[in-house]
Design a protein around this motif. Sequence first.
Motif, PDB file in Angstrom:
ATOM      1  N   GLY A 238       0.815  -1.212   0.000  1.00 12.12           N
ATOM      2  CA  GLY A 238       0.000   0.000   0.000  1.00 12.12           C
ATOM      3  C   GLY A 238       0.842   1.253   0.000  1.00 12.12           C
ATOM      4  O   GLY A 238       0.537   2.230  -0.701  1.00 12.12           O
ATOM      5  N   GLU A 239       1.920   1.235   0.787  1.00  8.83           N
ATOM      6  CA  GLU A 239       2.800   2.400   0.847  1.00  8.83           C
ATOM      7  C   GLU A 239       3.530   2.609  -0.477  1.00  8.83           C
ATOM      8  O   GLU A 239       3.714   3.733  -0.933  1.00  8.83           O
ATOM      9  CB  GLU A 239       3.811   2.225   1.977  1.00  8.83           C
ATOM     10  N   TYR A 240       3.935   1.494  -1.105  1.00  9.10           N
ATOM     11  CA  TYR A 240       4.621   1.602  -2.402  1.00  9.10           C
ATOM     12  C   TYR A 240       3.709   2.249  -3.449  1.00  9.10           C
ATOM     13  O   TYR A 240       4.125   3.153  -4.182  1.00  9.10           O
ATOM     14  CB  TYR A 240       5.069   0.224  -2.875  1.00  9.10           C
ATOM     15  N   VAL A 241       2.475   1.784  -3.510  1.00  4.59           N
ATOM     16  CA  VAL A 241       1.527   2.339  -4.488  1.00  4.59           C
ATOM     17  C   VAL A 241       1.247   3.811  -4.195  1.00  4.59           C
ATOM     18  O   VAL A 241       1.247   4.663  -5.100  1.00  4.59           O
ATOM     19  CB  VAL A 241       0.217   1.524  -4.476  1.00  4.59           C
ATOM     20  N   SER A 242       1.026   4.117  -2.924  1.00  4.21           N
ATOM     21  CA  SER A 242       0.706   5.491  -2.543  1.00  4.21           C
ATOM     22  C   SER A 242       1.849   6.451  -2.851  1.00  4.21           C
ATOM     23  O   SER A 242       1.646   7.512  -3.453  1.00  4.21           O
ATOM     24  CB  SER A 242       0.369   5.537  -1.046  1.00  4.21           C
ATOM     25  N   VAL A 243       3.064   6.069  -2.457  1.00 12.41           N
ATOM     26  CA  VAL A 243       4.213   6.949  -2.665  1.00 12.41           C
ATOM     27  C   VAL A 243       4.590   7.012  -4.144  1.00 12.41           C
ATOM     28  O   VAL A 243       5.046   8.050  -4.625  1.00 12.41           O
ATOM     29  CB  VAL A 243       5.401   6.489  -1.795  1.00 12.41           C
ATOM     30  N   SER A 244       4.392   5.919  -4.872  1.00 16.44           N
ATOM     31  CA  SER A 244       4.641   5.957  -6.324  1.00 16.44           C
ATOM     32  C   SER A 244       3.715   6.963  -7.002  1.00 16.44           C
ATOM     33  O   SER A 244       4.136   7.718  -7.893  1.00 16.44           O
ATOM     34  CB  SER A 244       4.431   4.567  -6.934  1.00 16.44           C
ATOM     35  N   THR A 245       2.467   6.984  -6.572  1.00 12.61           N
ATOM     36  CA  THR A 245       1.520   7.952  -7.125  1.00 12.61           C
ATOM     37  C   THR A 245       1.953   9.373  -6.800  1.00 12.61           C
ATOM     38  O   THR A 245       1.908  10.273  -7.648  1.00 12.61           O
ATOM     39  CB  THR A 245       0.111   7.697  -6.562  1.00 12.61           C
ATOM     40  N   GLN A 246       2.397   9.582  -5.563  1.00 11.94           N
ATOM     41  CA  GLN A 246       2.871  10.904  -5.167  1.00 11.94           C
ATOM     42  C   GLN A 246       4.095  11.310  -5.982  1.00 11.94           C
ATOM     43  O   GLN A 246       4.203  12.453  -6.432  1.00 11.94           O
ATOM     44  CB  GLN A 246       3.213  10.914  -3.677  1.00 11.94           C
ATOM     45  N   ARG A 247       5.011  10.369  -6.192  1.00 16.17           N
ATOM     46  CA  ARG A 247       6.219  10.669  -6.961  1.00 16.17           C
ATOM     47  C   ARG A 247       5.871  10.998  -8.418  1.00 16.17           C
ATOM     48  O   ARG A 247       6.443  11.923  -9.002  1.00 16.17           O
ATOM     49  CB  ARG A 247       7.180   9.479  -6.901  1.00 16.17           C
TER      50      ARG A 247
ATOM     51  N   ASP B 112      15.733  17.426  -5.826  1.00 18.36           N
ATOM     52  CA  ASP B 112      16.795  16.500  -5.428  1.00 18.36           C
ATOM     53  C   ASP B 112      16.369  15.570  -4.307  1.00 18.36           C
ATOM     54  O   ASP B 112      17.155  14.728  -3.862  1.00 18.36           O
ATOM     55  CB  ASP B 112      18.030  17.284  -4.977  1.00 18.36           C
ATOM     56  N   ASN B 113      15.143  15.728  -3.821  1.00 21.86           N
ATOM     57  CA  ASN B 113      14.698  14.930  -2.680  1.00 21.86           C
ATOM     58  C   ASN B 113      13.263  14.461  -2.884  1.00 21.86           C
ATOM     59  O   ASN B 113      12.393  14.677  -2.042  1.00 21.86           O
ATOM     60  CB  ASN B 113      14.814  15.759  -1.389  1.00 21.86           C
ATOM     61  N   LEU B 114      13.033  13.810  -4.022  1.00 20.40           N
ATOM     62  CA  LEU B 114      11.698  13.305  -4.308  1.00 20.40           C
ATOM     63  C   LEU B 114      11.400  12.079  -3.451  1.00 20.40           C
ATOM     64  O   LEU B 114      12.302  11.379  -2.993  1.00 20.40           O
ATOM     65  CB  LEU B 114      11.584  12.928  -5.798  1.00 20.40           C
ATOM     66  N   THR B 115      10.128  11.845  -3.236  1.00 19.74           N
ATOM     67  CA  THR B 115       9.718  10.694  -2.442  1.00 19.74           C
ATOM     68  C   THR B 115      10.174   9.395  -3.109  1.00 19.74           C
ATOM     69  O   THR B 115      10.161   9.275  -4.330  1.00 19.74           O
ATOM     70  CB  THR B 115       8.196  10.666  -2.275  1.00 19.74           C
ATOM     71  N   ASN B 116      10.569   8.428  -2.298  1.00 21.87           N
ATOM     72  CA  ASN B 116      11.099   7.160  -2.798  1.00 21.87           C
ATOM     73  C   ASN B 116      10.140   6.036  -2.412  1.00 21.87           C
ATOM     74  O   ASN B 116      10.047   5.686  -1.231  1.00 21.87           O
ATOM     75  CB  ASN B 116      12.484   6.905  -2.200  1.00 21.87           C
TER      76      ASN B 116
END
Length: 240
Positions: free
Chosen positions: A74-83, A148-152
Amino acid sequence: MDTDERVPHEGEPHHNGLAGRLNWLRAGVLGANDGIISTAGLVVGVAGATAERTAILAAGVAGLAAGALSMAGGEYVSVSTQRDTELAALRKEERELLEMPEAEERELADIYQQKGLSPELAAQVAHELTEKDPLHAHAEAELQIDPDNLTNPWQAAWASFLSFAVGALIPLVAIALPPVGARVGTCMAAVIVGLVLTGYISARLGGAQARRAVTRNVVVGVLAMVVTYYVGVLFGVTVG
C-alpha cells in the motif's frame, strides 16, 4: 526575512531534511503501532479458541507476514503515485520556464512579495534565484518540491514493512513464550507497554498531548484484544 527559512503552511508537504526525517520516523512509529494492534488481536483471538502453541504461532506469523506485505504494498503504491505527481509537476514547471521565463520570474517575485518582501527586493531575489537554478527556485517556492529529494516508493515500502514487522513481534513473542495460563495476560501487558511507547513517541513527534494519544492508543488496543479474545472463546466452544 530569510527566504531560506520558509515554514510550510499546514497541509503542504515538508521537504527539508529535518521535517522529512520526522515524517519518516512518525510513519515508522505508526506502522509499528498497527503491527502491535492487528497482530495482538489475531493471536489473542486464536488463543481464546485453542491452547495449541503451534496454531497460535502459525496465525501470528501469517498475520505478521500478511500485514507487513500489505502495508509495504500500500505504501509503495501510494508513494509511487505521489512521486509521479511530483515528476509531472516538475516537467510542467520546466516547460513553462523554457516557454515563458519572464512570466515565471514575475510569478516567483509575486510569491516572495506575498511573503512580506518589498516589490524591489522580491524581484531581486526572484531574479538571482532564477539565474542560479531556475527549476529548483520555482519548484521549491511554487510547488513545495525539492527536485533532489523526491519521495522514494521503495524506501517507503521497506520502512512500512519493517516497522509493522517489529511491532507485530511484540504480541507474537509475548504470547508464544509463557505457559498456557499466562499467555493472554502476558501478551496484553506487553502490548499495553508497546502501545504506551508508540502513542507517546507519535504524540511527541506530532506536537500533540502525550496523555491523550497514549490513552486513545491503549484503549483501542485493549478493546481489540478483548473483542477478538471472546470471539475466539465463542468459536472454540462452538467447535468443541
